[in-house]
Design a protein around this motif. Structure first.
Motif, PDB file in Angstrom:
ATOM      1  N   MET A  95       0.841  -1.194   0.000  1.00 19.77           N
ATOM      2  CA  MET A  95       0.000   0.000   0.000  1.00 19.77           C
ATOM      3  C   MET A  95       0.883   1.254   0.000  1.00 19.77           C
ATOM      4  SD  MET A  95      -2.937  -1.321  -0.169  1.00 19.77           S
ATOM      5  CE  MET A  95      -3.926   0.131   0.000  1.00 19.77           C
ATOM      6  N   PRO A  96       0.386   2.376  -0.561  1.00 24.07           N
ATOM      7  CA  PRO A  96       1.198   3.597  -0.661  1.00 24.07           C
ATOM      8  C   PRO A  96       1.764   4.079   0.675  1.00 24.07           C
ATOM      9  CG  PRO A  96      -0.804   3.823  -1.956  1.00 24.07           C
ATOM     10  CD  PRO A  96      -0.916   2.537  -1.189  1.00 24.07           C
ATOM     11  N   GLU A  97       0.954   4.045   1.717  1.00 20.99           N
ATOM     12  CA  GLU A  97       1.407   4.497   3.034  1.00 20.99           C
ATOM     13  C   GLU A  97       2.537   3.621   3.563  1.00 20.99           C
ATOM     14  OE1 GLU A  97      -0.508   5.655   7.384  1.00 20.99           O
ATOM     15  OE2 GLU A  97      -1.784   4.840   5.811  1.00 20.99           O
ATOM     16  N   THR A  98       2.402   2.319   3.387  1.00 22.97           N
ATOM     17  CA  THR A  98       3.414   1.365   3.825  1.00 22.97           C
ATOM     18  C   THR A  98       4.704   1.535   3.030  1.00 22.97           C
ATOM     19  OG1 THR A  98       1.641  -0.175   4.378  1.00 22.97           O
ATOM     20  CG2 THR A  98       3.865  -1.088   4.232  1.00 22.97           C
ATOM     21  N   LEU A  99       4.568   1.747   1.723  1.00 24.25           N
ATOM     22  CA  LEU A  99       5.731   1.961   0.860  1.00 24.25           C
ATOM     23  C   LEU A  99       6.505   3.208   1.276  1.00 24.25           C
ATOM     24  CD1 LEU A  99       7.453   1.363  -1.676  1.00 24.25           C
ATOM     25  CD2 LEU A  99       5.719   2.611  -3.006  1.00 24.25           C
ATOM     26  N   ALA A 100       5.804   4.308   1.501  1.00 23.03           N
ATOM     27  CA  ALA A 100       6.469   5.560   1.895  1.00 23.03           C
ATOM     28  C   ALA A 100       7.222   5.385   3.211  1.00 23.03           C
ATOM     29  CB  ALA A 100       5.447   6.691   2.005  1.00 23.03           C
ATOM     30  N   ALA A 142       2.574   9.438  -4.120  1.00 21.67           N
ATOM     31  CA  ALA A 142       1.348  10.172  -4.438  1.00 21.67           C
ATOM     32  C   ALA A 142       0.367   9.226  -5.123  1.00 21.67           C
ATOM     33  CB  ALA A 142       1.658  11.352  -5.356  1.00 21.67           C
ATOM     34  N   THR A 143      -0.917   9.415  -4.822  1.00 19.94           N
ATOM     35  CA  THR A 143      -1.948   8.589  -5.444  1.00 19.94           C
ATOM     36  C   THR A 143      -3.101   9.472  -5.904  1.00 19.94           C
ATOM     37  OG1 THR A 143      -3.124   8.196  -3.362  1.00 19.94           O
ATOM     38  CG2 THR A 143      -1.440   6.595  -3.985  1.00 19.94           C
ATOM     39  N   LEU A 144      -3.745   9.056  -6.962  1.00 13.77           N
ATOM     40  CA  LEU A 144      -4.942   9.727  -7.465  1.00 13.77           C
ATOM     41  C   LEU A 144      -6.154   9.003  -6.901  1.00 13.77           C
ATOM     42  CD1 LEU A 144      -6.092  11.914  -9.339  1.00 13.77           C
ATOM     43  CD2 LEU A 144      -5.970  10.261 -11.200  1.00 13.77           C
ATOM     44  N   ASP A 145      -7.042   9.738  -6.267  1.00 11.52           N
ATOM     45  CA  ASP A 145      -8.216   9.167  -5.603  1.00 11.52           C
ATOM     46  C   ASP A 145      -7.818   8.066  -4.619  1.00 11.52           C
ATOM     47  OD1 ASP A 145      -9.927  10.889  -6.948  1.00 11.52           O
ATOM     48  OD2 ASP A 145     -10.318   9.455  -8.559  1.00 11.52           O
ATOM     49  N   ASP A 146      -6.615   8.188  -4.047  1.00  8.45           N
ATOM     50  CA  ASP A 146      -6.081   7.255  -3.054  1.00  8.45           C
ATOM     51  C   ASP A 146      -5.949   5.831  -3.598  1.00  8.45           C
ATOM     52  OD1 ASP A 146      -4.852   7.150  -0.618  1.00  8.45           O
ATOM     53  OD2 ASP A 146      -6.681   6.784   0.514  1.00  8.45           O
ATOM     54  N   ILE A 147      -5.871   5.698  -4.930  1.00  9.77           N
ATOM     55  CA  ILE A 147      -5.775   4.370  -5.535  1.00  9.77           C
ATOM     56  C   ILE A 147      -4.594   4.276  -6.505  1.00  9.77           C
ATOM     57  CG2 ILE A 147      -6.956   2.659  -6.982  1.00  9.77           C
ATOM     58  CD1 ILE A 147      -9.607   3.943  -5.992  1.00  9.77           C
ATOM     59  N   VAL A 148      -4.607   5.107  -7.535  1.00  7.30           N
ATOM     60  CA  VAL A 148      -3.636   5.015  -8.624  1.00  7.30           C
ATOM     61  C   VAL A 148      -2.351   5.754  -8.253  1.00  7.30           C
ATOM     62  CG1 VAL A 148      -3.230   5.530 -11.058  1.00  7.30           C
ATOM     63  CG2 VAL A 148      -5.551   4.967 -10.274  1.00  7.30           C
ATOM     64  N   PRO A 149      -1.194   5.053  -8.223  1.00  2.00           N
ATOM     65  CA  PRO A 149       0.061   5.744  -7.913  1.00  2.00           C
ATOM     66  C   PRO A 149       0.442   6.739  -9.013  1.00  2.00           C
ATOM     67  CG  PRO A 149       0.374   3.347  -8.051  1.00  2.00           C
ATOM     68  CD  PRO A 149      -1.015   3.628  -8.444  1.00  2.00           C
ATOM     69  N   ILE A 150       1.012   7.865  -8.584  1.00  2.00           N
ATOM     70  CA  ILE A 150       1.445   8.914  -9.507  1.00  2.00           C
ATOM     71  C   ILE A 150       2.914   9.198  -9.222  1.00  2.00           C
ATOM     72  CG2 ILE A 150       1.133  11.307 -10.223  1.00  2.00           C
ATOM     73  CD1 ILE A 150      -1.641  11.199  -8.965  1.00  2.00           C
ATOM     74  N   GLY A 151       3.722   9.217 -10.249  1.00  2.15           N
ATOM     75  CA  GLY A 151       5.132   9.523 -10.072  1.00  2.15           C
ATOM     76  C   GLY A 151       5.482  10.892 -10.621  1.00  2.15           C
ATOM     77  N   LYS A 152       6.764  11.103 -10.818  1.00  2.00           N
ATOM     78  CA  LYS A 152       7.252  12.337 -11.433  1.00  2.00           C
ATOM     79  C   LYS A 152       7.042  12.203 -12.935  1.00  2.00           C
ATOM     80  CE  LYS A 152      10.701  12.868  -7.833  1.00  2.00           C
ATOM     81  NZ  LYS A 152      12.122  12.861  -7.490  1.00  2.00           N
ATOM     82  N   PRO A 153       6.526  13.238 -13.582  1.00  2.00           N
ATOM     83  CA  PRO A 153       6.170  13.085 -14.992  1.00  2.00           C
ATOM     84  C   PRO A 153       7.366  12.916 -15.932  1.00  2.00           C
ATOM     85  CG  PRO A 153       5.873  15.349 -14.323  1.00  2.00           C
ATOM     86  CD  PRO A 153       6.185  14.557 -13.083  1.00  2.00           C
ATOM     87  N   GLY A 154       8.416  13.703 -15.731  1.00  2.00           N
ATOM     88  CA  GLY A 154       9.590  13.595 -16.591  1.00  2.00           C
ATOM     89  C   GLY A 154       9.477  14.283 -17.940  1.00  2.00           C
ATOM     90  N   THR A 155       8.282  14.310 -18.519  1.00  2.00           N
ATOM     91  CA  THR A 155       8.074  14.962 -19.812  1.00  2.00           C
ATOM     92  C   THR A 155       6.860  15.874 -19.743  1.00  2.00           C
ATOM     93  OG1 THR A 155       6.562  13.299 -20.724  1.00  2.00           O
ATOM     94  CG2 THR A 155       8.934  12.905 -21.029  1.00  2.00           C
TER      95      THR A 155
END
Length: 192
Positions: free
Chosen positions: A39-44, A71-84
């Protein structure tokens, strides 16, 4: 006792500088691959702790600060750094009218005695409905290609938000200073 920031992030370095405490930075050695089903919280939390611990052999009498953000969208989908630019546009379009949640893990590891304290700060950003023209202009002005979620809350990113909620806005930038002050105090280092 030395204070070490286990990060090469210029954003985290700038935040820690605000506390007026002498410190050094060092690159942590940590595999940031999420574990299956993590889970995102556990990963962080795990990565913040791992980053701090990874420098213990190099700095044997230090308080080592580790931090990581998911970071997550709607607390579900992980979001990273865009890069582009194209990926930044895609991230901001996806966030339009929705909530992005940031989990910022923080760890303070005492390499002299092995004591570690860690926590996760949760912060939510509700985006207003954004037009493509607003997204394009924002990216042109701010160039947030190295920022999770494609925005800089400390800059023009505030123009993208409907509201935000959390205990410490510095956690959005990658290092929750309010919590850090408490953890440093717990380890005998007074900020003031």
């Amino acid at each position: 006792m030395q204070l070490i920031l286990a990060s090469t992030s210029p954003y985290r370095k700038e935040l820690l500088t605000r506390l007026h405490i002498p410190f050094q930075t060092a690159r942590p050695d940590a595999d940031e691959t999420p574990l299956p089903g993590e889970m995102p919280e556990t990963l962080a939390l795990r990565l913040a702790s791992l980053k701090a611990e990874s420098l213990a052999d190099t700095f044997t009498d230090a308080l080592i600060i580790g931090s990581d953000q998911v970071a997550t969208l709607d607390d579900i989908v992980p979001i990273g750094k865009p890069g582009t630019v194209d990926q930044a546009k895609s991230q901001l379009r996806a966030a339009s009218g929705r909530t992005v949640t940031f989990y910022t893990g923080l760890s303070v590891f005492n390499s002299a005695n092995g004591q570690q304290d860690a926590l996760v700060d949760r912060y939510e950003i509700q985006f207003r409905n954004l037009t493509d023209a607003e997204i394009d202009r924002y990216i042109e002005l701010e160039q947030p290609l190295d920022c999770a979620g494609s925005f800089k809350s400390e800059g023009l990113g505030s123009a993208l938000f409907a509201r935000h909620q959390g205990a410490d806005p510095t956690s959005l930038i990658g290092l929750p200073l309010i919590a850090l002050c408490s953890l440093l105090q717990k380890h005998g280092m007074k900020v003031l």
